[in-house]
Scaffold this active site. Structure first.
Site, PDB file in Angstrom:
ATOM      1  N   ASP A   1      21.834  26.839   6.923  1.00 35.40           N
ATOM      2  CA  ASP A   1      21.370  28.194   7.188  1.00 35.40           C
ATOM      3  C   ASP A   1      19.850  28.153   7.213  1.00 35.40           C
ATOM      4  O   ASP A   1      19.218  27.834   6.202  1.00 35.40           O
ATOM      5  CB  ASP A   1      21.841  29.150   6.093  1.00 35.40           C
ATOM      6  CG  ASP A   1      23.366  29.232   6.035  1.00 35.40           C
ATOM      7  OD1 ASP A   1      24.014  28.810   7.011  1.00 35.40           O
ATOM      8  OD2 ASP A   1      23.892  29.693   5.021  1.00 35.40           O
TER       9      ASP A   1
ATOM     10  N   HIS B   1      26.166  21.071   5.485  1.00 35.34           N
ATOM     11  CA  HIS B   1      27.610  20.970   5.699  1.00 35.34           C
ATOM     12  C   HIS B   1      27.929  20.272   7.018  1.00 35.34           C
ATOM     13  O   HIS B   1      27.111  20.278   7.947  1.00 35.34           O
ATOM     14  CB  HIS B   1      28.234  22.366   5.677  1.00 35.34           C
ATOM     15  CG  HIS B   1      28.084  23.059   4.357  1.00 35.34           C
ATOM     16  ND1 HIS B   1      29.025  22.953   3.359  1.00 35.34           N
ATOM     17  CD2 HIS B   1      27.081  23.815   3.853  1.00 35.34           C
ATOM     18  CE1 HIS B   1      28.612  23.638   2.299  1.00 35.34           C
ATOM     19  NE2 HIS B   1      27.438  24.173   2.575  1.00 35.34           N
TER      20      HIS B   1
ATOM     21  N   SER C   1      13.195  22.312   3.573  1.00 37.64           N
ATOM     22  CA  SER C   1      13.125  21.114   4.384  1.00 37.64           C
ATOM     23  C   SER C   1      13.675  21.369   5.761  1.00 37.64           C
ATOM     24  O   SER C   1      13.684  22.503   6.237  1.00 37.64           O
ATOM     25  CB  SER C   1      13.834  19.951   3.697  1.00 37.64           C
ATOM     26  OG  SER C   1      13.351  18.744   4.234  1.00 37.64           O
TER      27      SER C   1
END
Length: 199
Positions: free
Chosen positions: A34, A94, A197
């Site tokens: 996200d 993910h 990051s």
């Protein structure tokens, strides 16, 4: 707050079930993180686009050996997305598709900030920062998920490596795919960052 022993444990906590639903279309590629898409496009002549006027080599990003024996050739006609995670974003990564983790490579490097201002002035930033490269064998072909370290990122963790502490110098290192099942389903955990990051 008492549920967390440290601020970092709070910062890297998992989401409650159902908070990050997968796309309904089973063939859709899910975003691995996200954040904000800073660049997306096609790999052109073995290079990716960093920012206006800046391109960098896919082989360099992957930490491939100079003899061309790495994974860049398999990914040369692919597409890419660069997603920036600000400190306030959810910091777990993910699997974008179902697949099998074939290989892991740790590439030591710098820890420059990866915010938009820095990306716009430091040439080759993503190939210069430390990173963990995850190679997935999938039904749509090879997929690389690249976790790029950054300023204030104390470590990168994955289910297969545990915590990896940054090291500035040295050759890229192949890490064993052990400690967790290499078969991943879309949405499964691939790793997490401390602080912000890029993937």
């Amino acid at each position: 707050p008492d549920d967390f022993e440290t601020f970092n444990a709070f910062f890297t906590r998992s989401l409650v079930p159902g908070a990050r639903p997968l796309p309904e279309d089973p063939a859709a590629i899910a975003s691995p993180v996200d954040g904000t898409v800073s660049q997306a496009g096609t790999v052109a002549q073995g290079t990716l686009f960093q920012a206006k006027g800046f391109r960098y080599g896919l082989a360099d990003l992957l930490g491939d050996p100079p003899d061309g024996a790495g994974a860049a050739a398999e990914l040369a006609d692919g597409v890419f997305a660069t997603i920036y995670l600000a400190p306030y974003n959810y910091h777990r990564i993910h699997a974008p598709v179902d697949g099998r983790l074939d290989a892991l490579h740790y590439v030591p490097g710098d820890l420059f900030s990866v915010n938009a201002a820095t990306v716009g002035i430091i040439r080759g930033l993503f190939r210069r920062n430390e990173r963990l490269v995850q190679h997935l064998d999938t039904a749509i072909g090879p997929v690389a998920v690249i976790l790029v370290g950054a300023l204030n990122v104390g470590s990168i963790s994955s289910p297969w490596t545990g915590e990896i502490r940054p090291r500035r110098r040295g050759a890229p290192e192949a890490l064993p795919v052990s400690g967790a099942d290499p078969e991943v389903a879309r949405g499964d955990l691939l790793g997490c960052f401390n602080m912000g990051s890029t993937v």
